[in-house]
Design a protein around this motif. Structure first.
Motif, PDB file in Angstrom:
ATOM      1  N   MET A   1       6.915 -54.988  15.467  1.00  0.00           N
ATOM      2  CA  MET A   1       7.197 -54.261  14.267  1.00  0.00           C
ATOM      3  C   MET A   1       5.909 -53.872  13.543  1.00  0.00           C
ATOM      4  N   ILE A   2       4.986 -54.833  13.379  1.00  0.00           N
ATOM      5  CA  ILE A   2       3.716 -54.542  12.720  1.00  0.00           C
ATOM      6  C   ILE A   2       2.926 -53.527  13.541  1.00  0.00           C
ATOM      7  N   GLU A   3       2.910 -53.750  14.851  1.00  0.00           N
ATOM      8  CA  GLU A   3       2.168 -52.838  15.725  1.00  0.00           C
ATOM      9  C   GLU A   3       2.729 -51.417  15.627  1.00  0.00           C
ATOM     10  N   ARG A   4       4.044 -51.297  15.596  1.00  0.00           N
ATOM     11  CA  ARG A   4       4.680 -49.975  15.523  1.00  0.00           C
ATOM     12  C   ARG A   4       4.342 -49.273  14.205  1.00  0.00           C
ATOM     13  N   ALA A   5       4.409 -50.013  13.088  1.00  0.00           N
ATOM     14  CA  ALA A   5       4.102 -49.421  11.785  1.00  0.00           C
ATOM     15  C   ALA A   5       2.649 -48.963  11.723  1.00  0.00           C
ATOM     16  N   ILE A   6       1.751 -49.778  12.246  1.00  0.00           N
ATOM     17  CA  ILE A   6       0.335 -49.405  12.242  1.00  0.00           C
ATOM     18  C   ILE A   6       0.085 -48.213  13.143  1.00  0.00           C
TER      19      ILE A   6
ATOM     20  N   PRO B   1      -4.728 -45.047  10.994  1.00  0.00           N
ATOM     21  CA  PRO B   1      -5.680 -45.737  10.109  1.00  0.00           C
ATOM     22  C   PRO B   1      -5.280 -45.650   8.634  1.00  0.00           C
ATOM     23  N   TRP B   2      -4.360 -44.755   8.327  1.00  0.00           N
ATOM     24  CA  TRP B   2      -3.922 -44.597   6.939  1.00  0.00           C
ATOM     25  C   TRP B   2      -3.058 -45.766   6.465  1.00  0.00           C
ATOM     26  N   SER B   3      -2.563 -46.587   7.364  1.00  0.00           N
ATOM     27  CA  SER B   3      -1.742 -47.729   6.949  1.00  0.00           C
ATOM     28  C   SER B   3      -2.542 -48.672   6.052  1.00  0.00           C
ATOM     29  N   TRP B   4      -3.820 -48.833   6.342  1.00  0.00           N
ATOM     30  CA  TRP B   4      -4.651 -49.705   5.520  1.00  0.00           C
ATOM     31  C   TRP B   4      -4.929 -49.076   4.162  1.00  0.00           C
ATOM     32  N   TRP B   5      -5.045 -47.758   4.133  1.00  0.00           N
ATOM     33  CA  TRP B   5      -5.234 -47.075   2.862  1.00  0.00           C
ATOM     34  C   TRP B   5      -3.989 -47.232   1.991  1.00  0.00           C
ATOM     35  N   VAL B   6      -2.829 -47.096   2.606  1.00  0.00           N
ATOM     36  CA  VAL B   6      -1.575 -47.261   1.867  1.00  0.00           C
ATOM     37  C   VAL B   6      -1.479 -48.679   1.311  1.00  0.00           C
ATOM     38  N   LEU B   7      -1.748 -49.670   2.166  1.00  0.00           N
ATOM     39  CA  LEU B   7      -1.702 -51.064   1.718  1.00  0.00           C
ATOM     40  C   LEU B   7      -2.702 -51.305   0.592  1.00  0.00           C
TER      41      LEU B   7
ATOM     42  N   VAL C   1      -9.252 -54.067  -2.135  1.00  0.00           N
ATOM     43  CA  VAL C   1     -10.565 -53.587  -1.691  1.00  0.00           C
ATOM     44  C   VAL C   1     -10.777 -53.931  -0.218  1.00  0.00           C
ATOM     45  N   ALA C   2     -10.349 -55.128   0.190  1.00  0.00           N
ATOM     46  CA  ALA C   2     -10.475 -55.516   1.599  1.00  0.00           C
ATOM     47  C   ALA C   2      -9.629 -54.605   2.481  1.00  0.00           C
ATOM     48  N   ALA C   3      -8.429 -54.260   2.047  1.00  0.00           N
ATOM     49  CA  ALA C   3      -7.576 -53.356   2.825  1.00  0.00           C
ATOM     50  C   ALA C   3      -8.212 -51.974   2.927  1.00  0.00           C
ATOM     51  N   LEU C   4      -8.795 -51.493   1.847  1.00  0.00           N
ATOM     52  CA  LEU C   4      -9.472 -50.195   1.894  1.00  0.00           C
ATOM     53  C   LEU C   4     -10.689 -50.235   2.815  1.00  0.00           C
ATOM     54  N   ALA C   5     -11.399 -51.357   2.854  1.00  0.00           N
ATOM     55  CA  ALA C   5     -12.547 -51.491   3.769  1.00  0.00           C
ATOM     56  C   ALA C   5     -12.084 -51.439   5.224  1.00  0.00           C
ATOM     57  N   VAL C   6     -10.983 -52.110   5.527  1.00  0.00           N
ATOM     58  CA  VAL C   6     -10.435 -52.036   6.886  1.00  0.00           C
ATOM     59  C   VAL C   6      -9.965 -50.608   7.168  1.00  0.00           C
ATOM     60  N   GLY C   7      -9.457 -49.925   6.145  1.00  0.00           N
ATOM     61  CA  GLY C   7      -9.044 -48.532   6.301  1.00  0.00           C
ATOM     62  C   GLY C   7     -10.215 -47.626   6.644  1.00  0.00           C
TER      63      GLY C   7
END
Length: 156
Positions: free
Chosen positions: A1-6, A11-17, A38-44
């Motif tokens: 499920m996580i893999e499918r959503a990502i 790469p925008w999934s991290w920006w959304v989070l 901020v950590a999620a945006l860095a991964v994004g």
């Protein structure tokens, strides 16, 4: 499920989070979610650069997000605590502590270690040696909302 959503969001999934976490900080402020956001945006940002690279799997992204979250919270906490300014009113929000050293007259006698005084417009529960009502006492310390007092004549 996580893999499918990502995979679907890329790469925008991290920006959304990241933006969801930053918005959540506005709703429930506590200067905590901002660092995880901020950590999620860095991964994004890294995801935008590394999305097509073979090793950039969702597991690597989650581990990196967890590590960056912990690092961001620790650094953010250190930053927030180091910018605390000294104030000319250090007891402003510590009402009971600001009463230490003040004197008052016992409204109710101290019996079995507990009595009551009035300071300004507030009655306070006091602890100390048994003393009759009308005795002048000095506040020597606080324990939560209770004040510890001693007789003014006993202290000199």
């Amino acid at each position: 499920m996580i893999e499918r959503a990502i995979q679907e969001l890329g790469p925008w999934s991290w920006w959304v989070l990241g933006f969801v976490l930053l918005a959540a900080e506005l709703i429930a402020p506590g200067v905590f979610l901002i660092w995880i956001g901020v950590a999620a945006l860095a991964v994004g940002i890294l995801s935008l650069m590394l999305w097509e690279v073979g090793f950039w799997t969702w597991q690597v992204q989650l581990v990196l997000f967890a590590l960056l979250s912990v690092a961001a919270v620790l650094l953010g906490r250190r930053f927030v605590l180091s910018t605390s300014e000294t104030t000319d009113e250090p007891l402003l929000n510590q009402r009971a502590e600001s009463l230490v050293g003040r004197t008052a007259v016992l409204e109710k006698p101290i019996a079995e270690g507990r009595g009551r005084i009035r300071l300004d417009d507030t009655f306070w529960v006091v602890e100390g040696p048994d003393l009759p009502a009308g005795t002048r006492v000095r506040v020597v310390s606080t324990h939560g909302r209770n004040l510890t007092v001693e007789s003014v004549t006993a202290s000199g």
